[in-house]
Design a protein around this motif. Structure first.
Motif, PDB file in Angstrom:
ATOM      1  N   PHE A 210       4.015   0.455  -0.337  1.00 12.48           N
ATOM      2  CA  PHE A 210       5.111  -0.056   0.492  1.00 12.48           C
ATOM      3  C   PHE A 210       4.633  -1.107   1.490  1.00 12.48           C
ATOM      4  CE2 PHE A 210       7.647   4.190   0.019  1.00 12.48           C
ATOM      5  CZ  PHE A 210       7.902   3.863  -1.302  1.00 12.48           C
ATOM      6  N   ALA A 211       3.399  -0.940   1.983  1.00 17.05           N
ATOM      7  CA  ALA A 211       2.906  -1.921   2.969  1.00 17.05           C
ATOM      8  C   ALA A 211       2.730  -3.286   2.296  1.00 17.05           C
ATOM      9  CB  ALA A 211       1.594  -1.451   3.584  1.00 17.05           C
ATOM     10  N   LEU A 212       2.178  -3.293   1.094  1.00 17.66           N
ATOM     11  CA  LEU A 212       2.031  -4.578   0.387  1.00 17.66           C
ATOM     12  C   LEU A 212       3.400  -5.148   0.015  1.00 17.66           C
ATOM     13  CD1 LEU A 212      -1.023  -3.727  -1.901  1.00 17.66           C
ATOM     14  CD2 LEU A 212      -0.999  -5.380  -0.022  1.00 17.66           C
ATOM     15  N   SER A 213       4.339  -4.275  -0.334  1.00 14.21           N
ATOM     16  CA  SER A 213       5.706  -4.756  -0.620  1.00 14.21           C
ATOM     17  C   SER A 213       6.257  -5.494   0.596  1.00 14.21           C
ATOM     18  CB  SER A 213       6.643  -3.585  -0.950  1.00 14.21           C
ATOM     19  OG  SER A 213       6.232  -2.940  -2.117  1.00 14.21           O
ATOM     20  N   ALA A 214       5.993  -4.926   1.778  1.00 13.07           N
ATOM     21  CA  ALA A 214       6.486  -5.565   3.002  1.00 13.07           C
ATOM     22  C   ALA A 214       5.792  -6.911   3.213  1.00 13.07           C
ATOM     23  CB  ALA A 214       6.252  -4.644   4.201  1.00 13.07           C
ATOM     24  N   VAL A 307      -6.610  -1.369   5.044  1.00 14.54           N
ATOM     25  CA  VAL A 307      -6.878  -2.505   5.934  1.00 14.54           C
ATOM     26  C   VAL A 307      -7.453  -3.664   5.118  1.00 14.54           C
ATOM     27  CG1 VAL A 307      -8.057  -3.268   8.016  1.00 14.54           C
ATOM     28  CG2 VAL A 307      -7.289  -0.893   7.821  1.00 14.54           C
ATOM     29  N   SER A 308      -8.354  -3.339   4.203  1.00 17.73           N
ATOM     30  CA  SER A 308      -8.915  -4.375   3.322  1.00 17.73           C
ATOM     31  C   SER A 308      -7.820  -5.020   2.495  1.00 17.73           C
ATOM     32  CB  SER A 308      -9.941  -3.766   2.360  1.00 17.73           C
ATOM     33  OG  SER A 308     -11.026  -3.259   3.068  1.00 17.73           O
ATOM     34  N   ALA A 309      -6.957  -4.170   1.946  1.00 20.97           N
ATOM     35  CA  ALA A 309      -5.880  -4.684   1.097  1.00 20.97           C
ATOM     36  C   ALA A 309      -5.001  -5.647   1.898  1.00 20.97           C
ATOM     37  CB  ALA A 309      -5.050  -3.523   0.543  1.00 20.97           C
ATOM     38  N   MET A 310      -4.717  -5.297   3.151  1.00 15.60           N
ATOM     39  CA  MET A 310      -3.852  -6.145   3.984  1.00 15.60           C
ATOM     40  C   MET A 310      -4.500  -7.500   4.255  1.00 15.60           C
ATOM     41  SD  MET A 310      -2.517  -3.250   6.630  1.00 15.60           S
ATOM     42  CE  MET A 310      -1.508  -1.895   6.012  1.00 15.60           C
ATOM     43  N   PHE A 311      -5.816  -7.503   4.543  1.00 14.17           N
ATOM     44  CA  PHE A 311      -6.488  -8.782   4.805  1.00 14.17           C
ATOM     45  C   PHE A 311      -6.624  -9.603   3.533  1.00 14.17           C
ATOM     46  CE2 PHE A 311      -7.550  -7.223   9.020  1.00 14.17           C
ATOM     47  CZ  PHE A 311      -7.333  -8.386   9.755  1.00 14.17           C
ATOM     48  N   SER A 312      -6.925  -8.948   2.406  1.00 13.69           N
ATOM     49  CA  SER A 312      -6.997  -9.696   1.149  1.00 13.69           C
ATOM     50  C   SER A 312      -5.643 -10.331   0.873  1.00 13.69           C
ATOM     51  CB  SER A 312      -7.368  -8.773  -0.014  1.00 13.69           C
ATOM     52  OG  SER A 312      -8.648  -8.240   0.190  1.00 13.69           O
ATOM     53  N   PHE A 313      -4.586  -9.612   1.206  1.00 15.58           N
ATOM     54  CA  PHE A 313      -3.252 -10.178   1.003  1.00 15.58           C
ATOM     55  C   PHE A 313      -3.082 -11.431   1.855  1.00 15.58           C
ATOM     56  CE2 PHE A 313       1.058  -9.757  -0.581  1.00 15.58           C
ATOM     57  CZ  PHE A 313       1.692 -10.681   0.228  1.00 15.58           C
TER      58      PHE A 313
END
Ligand code: AMP
Ligand code: MG
Length: 414
Positions: A210-214, A307-313
Protein backbone atom coordinates in the motif's frame (compact mmCIF):
# COMPACT_ATOMS: atom_id res chain seq x y z
CA UNK A 1 27.40 -10.72 -6.54
CA UNK A 2 26.10 -7.20 -6.65
CA UNK A 3 27.69 -5.09 -9.38
CA UNK A 4 27.10 -1.87 -7.59
CA UNK A 5 26.41 1.34 -9.53
CA UNK A 6 26.26 4.88 -8.23
CA UNK A 7 22.82 6.47 -7.92
CA UNK A 8 23.52 8.65 -10.94
CA UNK A 9 24.73 5.74 -13.09
CA UNK A 10 21.66 3.74 -12.11
CA UNK A 11 19.35 6.62 -13.00
CA UNK A 12 21.07 7.10 -16.35
CA UNK A 13 20.75 3.43 -17.25
CA UNK A 14 17.06 3.39 -16.37
CA UNK A 15 16.35 6.53 -18.38
CA UNK A 16 18.37 5.28 -21.37
CA UNK A 17 16.56 1.94 -21.39
CA UNK A 18 13.14 3.61 -21.31
CA UNK A 19 14.02 5.13 -24.66
CA UNK A 20 11.55 8.01 -24.34
CA UNK A 21 8.64 5.58 -24.08
CA UNK A 22 5.46 7.53 -23.39
CA UNK A 23 2.03 6.26 -22.47
CA UNK A 24 -0.88 6.64 -24.88
CA UNK A 25 -2.56 10.01 -25.28
CA UNK A 26 -6.15 10.49 -24.14
CA UNK A 27 -8.74 13.26 -23.95
CA UNK A 28 -10.05 14.09 -20.51
CA UNK A 29 -12.31 16.77 -19.03
CA UNK A 30 -10.50 19.80 -17.63
CA UNK A 31 -12.14 19.07 -14.27
CA UNK A 32 -10.15 15.81 -14.04
CA UNK A 33 -6.88 17.24 -15.30
CA UNK A 34 -5.13 18.34 -12.09
CA UNK A 35 -1.68 16.71 -12.02
CA UNK A 36 -1.98 15.34 -15.55
CA UNK A 37 0.54 16.17 -18.30
CA UNK A 38 -0.35 17.95 -21.53
CA UNK A 39 0.30 15.84 -24.63
CA UNK A 40 0.17 18.87 -26.93
CA UNK A 41 0.61 22.57 -26.47
CA UNK A 42 -2.38 24.75 -25.70
CA UNK A 43 -2.72 27.98 -27.67
CA UNK A 44 -5.14 30.79 -26.80
CA UNK A 45 -8.07 30.44 -29.18
CA UNK A 46 -9.25 33.91 -28.18
CA UNK A 47 -7.97 36.95 -26.30
CA UNK A 48 -8.02 36.94 -22.51
CA UNK A 49 -9.62 39.13 -21.38
CA UNK A 50 -11.86 39.31 -24.46
CA UNK A 51 -12.37 43.08 -24.06
CA UNK A 52 -10.75 45.97 -22.18
CA UNK A 53 -12.03 46.06 -18.61
CA UNK A 54 -11.90 48.37 -15.61
CA UNK A 55 -9.89 47.21 -12.60
CA UNK A 56 -11.42 49.85 -10.32
CA UNK A 57 -14.85 51.33 -9.71
CA UNK A 58 -14.88 54.83 -11.19
CA UNK A 59 -15.34 56.68 -14.45
CA UNK A 60 -14.16 55.72 -17.92
CA UNK A 61 -12.50 58.77 -19.51
CA UNK A 62 -10.12 59.91 -22.21
CA UNK A 63 -6.93 60.42 -20.24
CA UNK A 64 -6.09 63.50 -22.33
CA UNK A 65 -9.26 65.16 -20.95
CA UNK A 66 -7.90 64.94 -17.41
CA UNK A 67 -4.35 66.23 -17.92
CA UNK A 68 -3.67 69.03 -15.46
CA UNK A 69 -6.70 68.19 -13.28
CA UNK A 70 -6.18 69.00 -9.57
CA UNK A 71 -8.07 69.48 -6.30
CA UNK A 72 -8.45 73.18 -7.00
CA UNK A 73 -9.02 72.99 -10.76
CA UNK A 74 -10.84 69.73 -11.60
CA UNK A 75 -11.58 68.67 -15.17
CA UNK A 76 -15.31 68.92 -15.76
CA UNK A 77 -16.62 66.15 -18.01
CA UNK A 78 -20.12 65.42 -19.29
CA UNK A 79 -21.67 62.30 -17.68
CA UNK A 80 -22.56 60.38 -20.81
CA UNK A 81 -24.11 57.33 -19.10
CA UNK A 82 -23.60 54.25 -16.91
CA UNK A 83 -21.87 51.03 -17.82
CA UNK A 84 -23.50 47.92 -16.33
CA UNK A 85 -21.75 44.67 -15.37
CA UNK A 86 -22.03 42.05 -18.09
CA UNK A 87 -23.42 44.54 -20.63
CA UNK A 88 -22.02 46.41 -23.56
CA UNK A 89 -21.45 50.14 -22.86
CA UNK A 90 -24.38 52.33 -23.92
CA UNK A 91 -22.24 54.01 -26.62
CA UNK A 92 -18.79 55.32 -27.30
CA UNK A 93 -17.03 58.09 -25.46
CA UNK A 94 -16.31 61.42 -27.11
CA UNK A 95 -13.98 64.24 -26.08
CA UNK A 96 -14.95 65.78 -22.74
CA UNK A 97 -17.16 62.86 -21.73
CA UNK A 98 -17.18 60.25 -18.93
CA UNK A 99 -19.21 57.13 -18.07
CA UNK A 100 -19.50 55.47 -14.67
CA UNK A 101 -17.99 51.98 -14.71
CA UNK A 102 -17.77 49.15 -12.14
CA UNK A 103 -14.70 46.91 -11.63
CA UNK A 104 -14.78 44.38 -14.46
CA UNK A 105 -17.03 46.56 -16.60
CA UNK A 106 -16.41 46.79 -20.36
CA UNK A 107 -14.62 49.98 -21.42
CA UNK A 108 -16.49 52.05 -24.03
CA UNK A 109 -14.76 52.73 -27.38
CA UNK A 110 -12.96 56.09 -27.18
CA UNK A 111 -11.92 55.76 -23.54
CA UNK A 112 -8.42 54.75 -22.50
CA UNK A 113 -8.45 54.86 -18.70
CA UNK A 114 -10.54 54.81 -15.55
CA UNK A 115 -10.43 57.40 -12.79
CA UNK A 116 -11.14 55.98 -9.35
CA UNK A 117 -14.44 56.90 -7.76
CA UNK A 118 -12.55 58.54 -4.88
CA UNK A 119 -11.16 61.23 -7.19
CA UNK A 120 -14.48 62.15 -8.84
CA UNK A 121 -17.63 63.92 -7.89
CA UNK A 122 -20.93 63.86 -9.75
CA UNK A 123 -22.44 67.33 -10.09
CA UNK A 124 -25.75 66.97 -11.89
CA UNK A 125 -24.97 65.79 -15.42
CA UNK A 126 -21.29 66.55 -14.97
CA UNK A 127 -18.37 64.72 -13.35
CA UNK A 128 -15.59 66.68 -11.67
CA UNK A 129 -12.27 64.82 -11.91
CA UNK A 130 -9.74 65.93 -9.29
CA UNK A 131 -6.72 63.90 -10.45
CA UNK A 132 -5.23 63.35 -13.88
CA UNK A 133 -5.48 59.81 -15.27
CA UNK A 134 -2.55 58.27 -17.13
CA UNK A 135 -3.29 56.39 -20.35
CA UNK A 136 -4.24 52.74 -19.57
CA UNK A 137 -4.57 53.50 -15.86
CA UNK A 138 -6.90 51.13 -13.97
CA UNK A 139 -7.70 49.08 -17.02
CA UNK A 140 -6.69 45.68 -18.41
CA UNK A 141 -6.38 45.75 -22.17
CA UNK A 142 -8.02 43.19 -24.42
CA UNK A 143 -5.59 40.23 -24.65
CA UNK A 144 -3.28 41.67 -21.97
CA UNK A 145 -3.37 38.35 -20.06
CA UNK A 146 -3.04 36.12 -23.14
CA UNK A 147 -3.16 37.30 -26.72
CA UNK A 148 -5.15 35.30 -29.21
CA UNK A 149 -2.82 32.76 -30.81
CA UNK A 150 -0.22 32.91 -28.03
CA UNK A 151 1.17 29.86 -26.21
CA UNK A 152 -0.68 29.21 -22.97
CA UNK A 153 0.79 25.85 -21.90
CA UNK A 154 3.57 23.89 -23.60
CA UNK A 155 3.34 20.15 -24.24
CA UNK A 156 4.77 18.08 -21.39
CA UNK A 157 3.43 20.44 -18.74
CA UNK A 158 1.84 19.20 -15.52
CA UNK A 159 -1.53 20.86 -14.96
CA UNK A 160 -1.77 22.98 -11.81
CA UNK A 161 -4.77 24.79 -10.36
CA UNK A 162 -3.90 28.06 -12.09
CA UNK A 163 -3.70 26.25 -15.42
CA UNK A 164 -7.24 25.00 -14.90
CA UNK A 165 -8.15 28.65 -14.37
CA UNK A 166 -6.81 29.80 -17.75
CA UNK A 167 -8.31 26.78 -19.54
CA UNK A 168 -11.66 27.84 -18.08
CA UNK A 169 -11.11 31.43 -19.24
CA UNK A 170 -10.60 30.11 -22.76
CA UNK A 171 -13.68 27.91 -22.64
CA UNK A 172 -11.56 24.77 -23.12
CA UNK A 173 -13.50 21.86 -21.64
CA UNK A 174 -11.28 18.93 -22.65
CA UNK A 175 -7.60 18.46 -23.20
CA UNK A 176 -5.21 15.83 -24.47
CA UNK A 177 -2.92 14.33 -21.84
CA UNK A 178 -0.72 11.28 -21.48
CA UNK A 179 -2.40 8.31 -19.84
CA UNK A 180 -1.37 7.60 -16.28
CA UNK A 181 1.24 4.83 -16.37
CA UNK A 182 -0.31 1.66 -14.96
CA UNK A 183 1.84 0.10 -12.29
CA UNK A 184 1.44 -3.47 -11.00
CA UNK A 185 2.78 -3.94 -7.47
CA UNK A 186 3.74 -7.23 -5.78
CA UNK A 187 5.06 -7.90 -2.34
CA UNK A 188 7.15 -11.03 -1.92
CA UNK A 189 8.22 -13.06 1.08
CA UNK A 190 7.13 -16.22 2.92
CA UNK A 191 6.68 -14.12 6.05
CA UNK A 192 4.43 -11.42 4.55
CA UNK A 193 0.66 -11.35 5.23
CA UNK A 194 -2.00 -8.84 4.25
CA UNK A 195 -2.33 -5.70 6.41
CA UNK A 196 -5.88 -6.83 7.22
CA UNK A 197 -4.65 -10.07 8.83
CA UNK A 198 -3.47 -10.84 12.33
CA UNK A 199 0.12 -12.04 11.77
CA UNK A 200 1.16 -15.35 13.37
CA UNK A 201 4.52 -15.47 15.17
CA UNK A 202 7.27 -14.79 12.63
CA UNK A 203 4.92 -13.16 10.15
CA UNK A 204 4.91 -9.48 9.17
CA UNK A 205 2.14 -7.36 7.69
CA UNK A 206 2.74 -6.13 4.16
CA UNK A 207 3.88 -2.53 4.45
CA UNK A 208 5.20 -2.04 0.94
CA UNK A 209 2.11 -2.95 -1.07
CA UNK A 210 0.00 0.00 0.00
CA UNK A 211 2.86 2.41 0.71
CA UNK A 212 4.29 1.95 -2.78
CA UNK A 213 0.78 2.28 -4.23
CA UNK A 214 0.57 5.65 -2.51
CA UNK A 215 3.94 6.68 -3.95
CA UNK A 216 2.73 5.67 -7.42
CA UNK A 217 -0.38 7.82 -6.98
CA UNK A 218 1.73 10.73 -5.78
CA UNK A 219 3.87 10.41 -8.91
CA UNK A 220 0.95 10.46 -11.31
CA UNK A 221 0.70 6.70 -11.92
CA UNK A 222 -2.23 4.34 -11.55
CA UNK A 223 -1.30 1.68 -8.98
CA UNK A 224 -2.69 -1.83 -8.98
CA UNK A 225 -1.82 -3.86 -5.93
CA UNK A 226 -1.40 -7.46 -7.06
CA UNK A 227 -0.93 -9.11 -3.67
CA UNK A 228 1.71 -11.22 -1.98
CA UNK A 229 3.88 -13.91 -3.57
CA UNK A 230 5.94 -16.46 -1.62
CA UNK A 231 9.73 -16.71 -2.01
CA UNK A 232 9.48 -19.19 -4.84
CA UNK A 233 10.79 -18.55 -8.31
CA UNK A 234 8.10 -20.19 -10.42
CA UNK A 235 5.31 -18.43 -8.55
CA UNK A 236 7.08 -15.11 -8.94
CA UNK A 237 7.62 -15.71 -12.68
CA UNK A 238 3.92 -16.48 -13.13
CA UNK A 239 2.97 -13.33 -11.24
CA UNK A 240 5.38 -11.20 -13.25
CA UNK A 241 4.18 -12.63 -16.57
CA UNK A 242 0.53 -11.89 -15.90
CA UNK A 243 1.21 -8.39 -14.65
CA UNK A 244 3.57 -7.54 -17.51
CA UNK A 245 0.65 -8.15 -19.86
CA UNK A 246 -1.58 -5.73 -17.96
CA UNK A 247 0.66 -2.94 -16.73
CA UNK A 248 3.24 -0.52 -18.10
CA UNK A 249 5.60 -1.04 -15.15
CA UNK A 250 5.92 -3.78 -12.56
CA UNK A 251 7.24 -3.24 -9.04
CA UNK A 252 8.18 -6.05 -6.72
CA UNK A 253 9.49 -5.63 -3.23
CA UNK A 254 11.44 -8.24 -1.29
CA UNK A 255 13.82 -10.94 -2.46
CA UNK A 256 16.07 -8.42 -4.21
CA UNK A 257 19.16 -9.24 -2.17
CA UNK A 258 21.60 -12.14 -2.62
CA UNK A 259 20.28 -14.64 -0.04
CA UNK A 260 19.13 -18.19 -0.82
CA UNK A 261 15.48 -17.12 -0.76
CA UNK A 262 16.11 -14.04 -2.92
CA UNK A 263 14.72 -15.22 -6.22
CA UNK A 264 13.89 -11.93 -7.94
CA UNK A 265 17.01 -11.75 -10.11
CA UNK A 266 16.64 -15.30 -11.41
CA UNK A 267 12.92 -14.91 -11.95
CA UNK A 268 13.40 -11.77 -14.07
CA UNK A 269 16.25 -13.29 -16.07
CA UNK A 270 14.14 -16.36 -16.86
CA UNK A 271 11.15 -14.41 -18.21
CA UNK A 272 10.73 -14.47 -22.00
CA UNK A 273 12.91 -11.60 -23.21
CA UNK A 274 13.72 -10.91 -19.59
CA UNK A 275 16.99 -9.38 -18.48
CA UNK A 276 18.36 -7.86 -15.31
CA UNK A 277 20.25 -4.73 -16.38
CA UNK A 278 21.84 -4.09 -13.03
CA UNK A 279 21.64 -5.19 -9.42
CA UNK A 280 22.76 -3.02 -6.55
CA UNK A 281 23.28 0.71 -6.01
CA UNK A 282 25.84 2.30 -3.68
CA UNK A 283 23.35 4.03 -1.44
CA UNK A 284 21.90 3.58 2.01
CA UNK A 285 19.15 2.73 2.45
CA UNK A 286 18.33 0.99 -0.83
CA UNK A 287 21.43 -0.93 -1.86
CA UNK A 288 19.65 -4.14 -2.96
CA UNK A 289 17.90 -2.76 -6.01
CA UNK A 290 17.23 -4.53 -9.29
CA UNK A 291 16.33 -3.03 -12.61
CA UNK A 292 15.25 -5.33 -15.40
CA UNK A 293 13.30 -5.37 -18.62
CA UNK A 294 10.98 -7.92 -20.13
CA UNK A 295 9.61 -7.32 -23.61
CA UNK A 296 10.78 -3.72 -23.21
CA UNK A 297 8.73 -3.17 -20.03
CA UNK A 298 10.57 -2.05 -16.93
CA UNK A 299 10.61 -4.21 -13.80
CA UNK A 300 11.82 -2.64 -10.58
CA UNK A 301 12.95 -5.03 -7.85
CA UNK A 302 12.99 -3.11 -4.60
CA UNK A 303 14.33 -4.23 -1.27
CA UNK A 304 11.71 -5.62 1.11
CA UNK A 305 12.95 -3.23 3.76
CA UNK A 306 10.21 -0.58 3.56
CA UNK A 307 12.55 2.39 4.00
CA UNK A 308 14.85 1.11 1.26
CA UNK A 309 11.89 0.46 -0.99
CA UNK A 310 10.64 4.03 -0.45
CA UNK A 311 14.01 5.59 -1.33
CA UNK A 312 14.48 3.34 -4.36
CA UNK A 313 11.06 4.52 -5.46
CA UNK A 314 11.93 8.19 -5.02
CA UNK A 315 15.24 7.88 -6.87
CA UNK A 316 14.47 5.33 -9.60
CA UNK A 317 10.77 4.66 -10.06
CA UNK A 318 9.57 8.24 -9.87
CA UNK A 319 11.85 9.47 -12.72
CA UNK A 320 10.61 6.58 -14.86
CA UNK A 321 6.97 7.44 -14.12
CA UNK A 322 7.65 11.07 -14.93
CA UNK A 323 9.21 10.18 -18.27
CA UNK A 324 6.42 7.81 -19.27
CA UNK A 325 3.75 10.43 -18.62
CA UNK A 326 5.44 13.08 -20.76
CA UNK A 327 7.56 14.98 -18.25
CA UNK A 328 11.33 15.23 -18.01
CA UNK A 329 12.74 12.47 -15.76
CA UNK A 330 13.81 15.06 -13.19
CA UNK A 331 12.05 18.31 -12.41
CA UNK A 332 14.00 21.50 -13.13
CA UNK A 333 13.93 22.16 -9.40
CA UNK A 334 12.80 20.10 -6.40
CA UNK A 335 11.19 21.51 -3.30
CA UNK A 336 13.85 21.74 -0.63
CA UNK A 337 14.66 23.99 2.29
CA UNK A 338 18.08 25.01 3.53
CA UNK A 339 18.83 24.17 7.12
CA UNK A 340 21.76 23.86 9.48
CA UNK A 341 22.69 20.42 10.72
CA UNK A 342 22.11 20.01 14.43
CA UNK A 343 24.82 17.47 15.15
CA UNK A 344 28.00 15.86 13.83
CA UNK A 345 27.31 12.88 11.58
CA UNK A 346 29.65 10.23 10.28
CA UNK A 347 29.13 8.31 7.08
CA UNK A 348 31.24 5.41 5.84
CA UNK A 349 31.92 6.99 2.45
CA UNK A 350 31.76 5.15 -0.83
CA UNK A 351 27.98 5.31 -0.90
CA UNK A 352 25.32 7.99 -0.76
CA UNK A 353 23.65 8.28 2.60
CA UNK A 354 20.00 9.38 2.69
CA UNK A 355 19.55 10.83 6.17
CA UNK A 356 16.04 11.49 7.44
CA UNK A 357 15.67 14.67 9.49
CA UNK A 358 13.13 16.68 11.40
CA UNK A 359 13.12 20.45 10.96
CA UNK A 360 13.01 22.95 13.79
CA UNK A 361 12.98 26.72 13.88
CA UNK A 362 15.51 28.70 15.82
CA UNK A 363 19.24 29.40 16.07
CA UNK A 364 21.54 26.41 15.67
CA UNK A 365 23.34 25.10 18.73
CA UNK A 366 26.61 26.16 17.12
CA UNK A 367 25.52 29.74 17.70
CA UNK A 368 24.94 30.63 14.05
CA UNK A 369 21.75 32.36 13.20
CA UNK A 370 19.65 29.92 11.21
CA UNK A 371 16.07 30.02 10.07
CA UNK A 372 15.88 26.21 10.32
CA UNK A 373 17.77 23.44 12.03
CA UNK A 374 17.76 19.86 10.82
CA UNK A 375 17.97 17.05 13.35
CA UNK A 376 18.62 13.51 12.11
CA UNK A 377 15.98 11.02 13.21
CA UNK A 378 17.98 8.35 14.95
CA UNK A 379 17.36 4.72 14.30
CA UNK A 380 18.52 2.00 11.94
CA UNK A 381 17.93 2.45 8.26
CA UNK A 382 15.23 -0.24 8.36
CA UNK A 383 13.08 1.59 10.88
CA UNK A 384 9.95 3.06 9.38
CA UNK A 385 9.76 5.52 12.28
CA UNK A 386 12.63 7.44 10.68
CA UNK A 387 10.32 8.12 7.73
CA UNK A 388 7.15 8.66 9.72
CA UNK A 389 8.78 11.17 12.07
CA UNK A 390 10.98 12.74 9.40
CA UNK A 391 10.06 15.95 7.59
CA UNK A 392 12.49 15.21 4.77
CA UNK A 393 15.96 13.96 4.00
CA UNK A 394 19.34 15.17 2.93
CA UNK A 395 22.12 13.40 1.10
CA UNK A 396 25.67 12.80 2.27
CA UNK A 397 27.62 12.36 -0.97
CA UNK A 398 29.77 9.29 -1.64
CA UNK A 399 33.08 11.10 -1.21
CA UNK A 400 32.16 12.63 2.15
CA UNK A 401 32.83 10.68 5.32
CA UNK A 402 31.03 12.90 7.74
CA UNK A 403 29.28 16.19 8.26
CA UNK A 404 29.96 18.74 10.95
CA UNK A 405 27.37 20.29 13.17
CA UNK A 406 26.35 23.64 11.71
CA UNK A 407 26.86 22.53 8.09
CA UNK A 408 24.37 24.07 5.70
CA UNK A 409 22.33 21.31 4.04
CA UNK A 410 19.51 20.99 1.55
CA UNK A 411 16.57 19.13 3.02
CA UNK A 412 14.24 17.60 0.43
CA UNK A 413 10.74 17.56 1.88
CA UNK A 414 8.60 14.44 2.05
P1 AMP B 1 14.08 -8.89 1.64
O1 AMP B 1 14.27 -7.75 0.71
O2 AMP B 1 13.11 -9.89 1.13
O3 AMP B 1 15.39 -9.49 2.02
O4 AMP B 1 13.45 -8.30 2.94
C1 AMP B 1 14.16 -7.39 3.77
C2 AMP B 1 13.37 -7.13 5.03
O5 AMP B 1 12.15 -6.48 4.71
C3 AMP B 1 12.96 -8.39 5.78
O6 AMP B 1 13.02 -8.10 7.16
C4 AMP B 1 11.54 -8.62 5.35
O7 AMP B 1 10.76 -9.33 6.29
C5 AMP B 1 11.04 -7.21 5.21
N1 AMP B 1 9.97 -7.11 4.21
C6 AMP B 1 9.99 -7.67 2.99
N2 AMP B 1 8.87 -7.35 2.31
C7 AMP B 1 8.14 -6.59 3.15
C8 AMP B 1 6.87 -5.98 3.03
N3 AMP B 1 6.14 -6.08 1.92
N4 AMP B 1 6.39 -5.28 4.08
C9 AMP B 1 7.13 -5.18 5.20
N5 AMP B 1 8.33 -5.73 5.37
C10 AMP B 1 8.84 -6.45 4.35
MG1 MG C 1 12.42 -11.67 1.64
Amino acid sequence: MLTVLTVKEAQERIIASLNDTRTEKENIPVTDSLGRVTAREIVATEAVPPFARATMDGFAVRSSDTFGASESIPSLLTLKGHILMGKEPPGSLGTGEAMSIPTGGMLPPGSDSVVMLEYCEVLGNQVAVYRPAAPLENIVREGEDFQEGSLVLPAGHMIRFQDIGILSALGIMELEVYARPRVGIFSTGDEIVSPSEQPKPGQIRDINGFALSAQVLESGGEPQYCGIIADEKEGLKRGLLTSLERYDIVLISGGSSVGARDVAVEAINELPGGEVLFHGVSMKPGKPFIFGLSGGKPIFGLSGNPVSAMFSFILFVRPALRLMQGLSAFPAFSPYVEAFLDTNLSSPGGREDYVRVTLHEGPSTSGKEAPLRARPVFGGSSLLSTMVKGDGYFVIPRDVEGMLEGSKIKVFLF
